[in-house]
Scaffold this active site. Structure first.
Site, PDB file in Angstrom:
ATOM      1  N   LYS A  13     -32.475  14.350 -34.591  1.00 13.51           N
ATOM      2  CA  LYS A  13     -33.582  13.996 -35.489  1.00 13.51           C
ATOM      3  C   LYS A  13     -34.660  15.078 -35.505  1.00 13.51           C
ATOM      4  O   LYS A  13     -35.131  15.491 -36.561  1.00 13.51           O
ATOM      5  CB  LYS A  13     -34.203  12.645 -35.059  1.00 13.51           C
ATOM      6  CG  LYS A  13     -33.202  11.497 -35.019  1.00 13.51           C
ATOM      7  CD  LYS A  13     -33.840  10.188 -34.589  1.00 13.51           C
ATOM      8  CE  LYS A  13     -34.347  10.158 -33.155  1.00 13.51           C
ATOM      9  NZ  LYS A  13     -33.312  10.240 -32.116  1.00 13.51           N
ATOM     10  N   ARG A  88     -38.922   2.187 -34.420  1.00 13.21           N
ATOM     11  CA  ARG A  88     -37.917   1.980 -33.385  1.00 13.21           C
ATOM     12  C   ARG A  88     -37.687   0.501 -33.104  1.00 13.21           C
ATOM     13  O   ARG A  88     -36.852   0.168 -32.274  1.00 13.21           O
ATOM     14  CB  ARG A  88     -38.400   2.639 -32.093  1.00 13.21           C
ATOM     15  CG  ARG A  88     -37.656   3.923 -31.737  1.00 13.21           C
ATOM     16  CD  ARG A  88     -38.301   4.462 -30.489  1.00 13.21           C
ATOM     17  NE  ARG A  88     -37.478   5.373 -29.771  1.00 13.21           N
ATOM     18  CZ  ARG A  88     -37.517   6.688 -29.889  1.00 13.21           C
ATOM     19  NH1 ARG A  88     -38.304   7.241 -30.774  1.00 13.21           N
ATOM     20  NH2 ARG A  88     -36.761   7.446 -29.125  1.00 13.21           N
ATOM     21  N   ARG A 127     -30.517  19.688 -23.296  1.00 13.77           N
ATOM     22  CA  ARG A 127     -31.630  20.002 -24.198  1.00 13.77           C
ATOM     23  C   ARG A 127     -32.726  20.722 -23.422  1.00 13.77           C
ATOM     24  O   ARG A 127     -33.039  20.383 -22.295  1.00 13.77           O
ATOM     25  CB  ARG A 127     -32.196  18.713 -24.801  1.00 13.77           C
ATOM     26  CG  ARG A 127     -33.538  18.937 -25.515  1.00 13.77           C
ATOM     27  CD  ARG A 127     -33.903  17.819 -26.443  1.00 13.77           C
ATOM     28  NE  ARG A 127     -33.930  16.515 -25.824  1.00 13.77           N
ATOM     29  CZ  ARG A 127     -33.985  15.366 -26.504  1.00 13.77           C
ATOM     30  NH1 ARG A 127     -34.033  15.381 -27.824  1.00 13.77           N
ATOM     31  NH2 ARG A 127     -34.001  14.212 -25.874  1.00 13.77           N
ATOM     32  N   ARG A 160     -37.090  18.084 -20.504  1.00  9.85           N
ATOM     33  CA  ARG A 160     -37.924  16.882 -20.535  1.00  9.85           C
ATOM     34  C   ARG A 160     -37.614  16.018 -19.327  1.00  9.85           C
ATOM     35  O   ARG A 160     -36.470  15.917 -18.923  1.00  9.85           O
ATOM     36  CB  ARG A 160     -37.623  16.084 -21.818  1.00  9.85           C
ATOM     37  CG  ARG A 160     -38.479  16.483 -22.984  1.00  9.85           C
ATOM     38  CD  ARG A 160     -37.997  15.911 -24.293  1.00  9.85           C
ATOM     39  NE  ARG A 160     -37.744  14.472 -24.309  1.00  9.85           N
ATOM     40  CZ  ARG A 160     -37.389  13.789 -25.394  1.00  9.85           C
ATOM     41  NH1 ARG A 160     -37.269  14.425 -26.557  1.00  9.85           N
ATOM     42  NH2 ARG A 160     -37.163  12.500 -25.345  1.00  9.85           N
TER      43      ARG A 160
END
Ligand code: ADP
Ligand code: ADP
Ligand code: ZN
Length: 226
Positions: A13, A88, A127, A160
């Site tokens: 996204k 969400r 990521r 993260r």
């Protein structure tokens, strides 16, 4: 245009919304990016939401809705928005409809990017994110030119905190319980489009572009320019 990008954690996204925003001149509202920035600044909002992000749980609806309400008033949002990571929950989706209808607007299209559970783990584990500009990389599928350095701004790349396997699994569970029902919500409004998110970044982008351009044509045929 008001576009929603849906999909599990790591579906792409953020990656796709950056490209789309540039091409179509839209503002991005990424609630996840905003929360991370507020946590970094140690603001009041940041302090309130930190524990939810670290545990992979949803921030309570009323906090998220207040935030989006305040941003959507900005003049640059009147030209169109890509929502990344919002809504969400069904409650958030209903609230967004209400907010937009107050200014005679509506969600034009909800794009659901589909990937497998296995991909969710792979995408999130590898990521890396630039601490300076927020740009996203993948150690295998979209690596930076120099390791640990952002191609665009030279910022340091970090992982993260919620991209650890146990928290990723929790986020996936939360997605299944709370966010997946939204697919049905938009499907009933006939604005849902499913996209195969397992293809490479360019291919996914082209699929999304095709869908958007079809929708633009349809909107124009209903509201022809003078
Ligand atoms: P989301 O915002 O949905 O959580 P991201 O855009 O941050 O997802 O992408 C998650 C990870 O997967 C990032 O490391 C990104 O570089 C990578 N990625 C995104 N799209 C693809 C794709 N189509 N193929 C392979 N990797 C991808
Ligand atoms: P992802 O890569 O999982 O799509 P995001 O960056 O969109 O991650 O969101 C990270 C975290 O921020 C979520 O796990 C959740 O704690 C919080 N968050 C972001 N957007 C929302 C939202 N709309 N409602 C509730 N919590 C949210
Ligand atoms: Zn950067």
């Amino acid at each position: 245009m008001y576009i929603i990008l849906l999909g599990p954690p790591g579906a792409g996204k953020g990656t796709q919304s950056r490209r789309l925003a540039q091409e179509y001149n839209l503002k991005i509202i990424s609630t996840g990016d905003i929360f991370r920035e507020e946590i970094r600044k140690e603001s009041e909002l940041g302090k309130k939401v930190k524990k939810y992000l670290e545990a992979g749980l949803l921030v309570p609806d009323h906090i998220v809705i207040e935030l989006v309400k305040s941003i959507i008033r900005y003049p640059e949002c009147s030209l169109g928005v890509i929502f990344d990571g919002f809504p969400r929950t069904i409650k958030q989706a209903e609230e967004l409809d209400r907010l937009l209808s107050n200014c005679n607007r509506k969600v034009d299209i909800a794009i659901n990017i589909e990937i497998s559970d296995e991909d969710v783990i792979k995408r999130n584990t590898y990521r890396r994110v630039c601490i300076n500009c927020g740009r996203v990389y993948h150690l295998i599928f979209d690596p930076p030119k120099t390791s640990d350095i952002c191609d665009f701004c030279g910022g340091k790349l970090i992982q993260r905190k919620d991209d650890k396997e146990d928290v990723i699994r929790k986020r996936l569970e939360v997605y299944r319980q709370w966010t997946r029902p939204i697919i049905q919500y938009y499907s009933e409004k006939s604005i849902l489009v499913n996209i195969d998110g397992t293809k490479n970044i360019d291919e996914v982008y082209n699929q999304i572009k095709t869908v958007i351009e079809k929708r633009v044509k349809k909107l124009r045929s209903h509201n022809p320019p003078d």
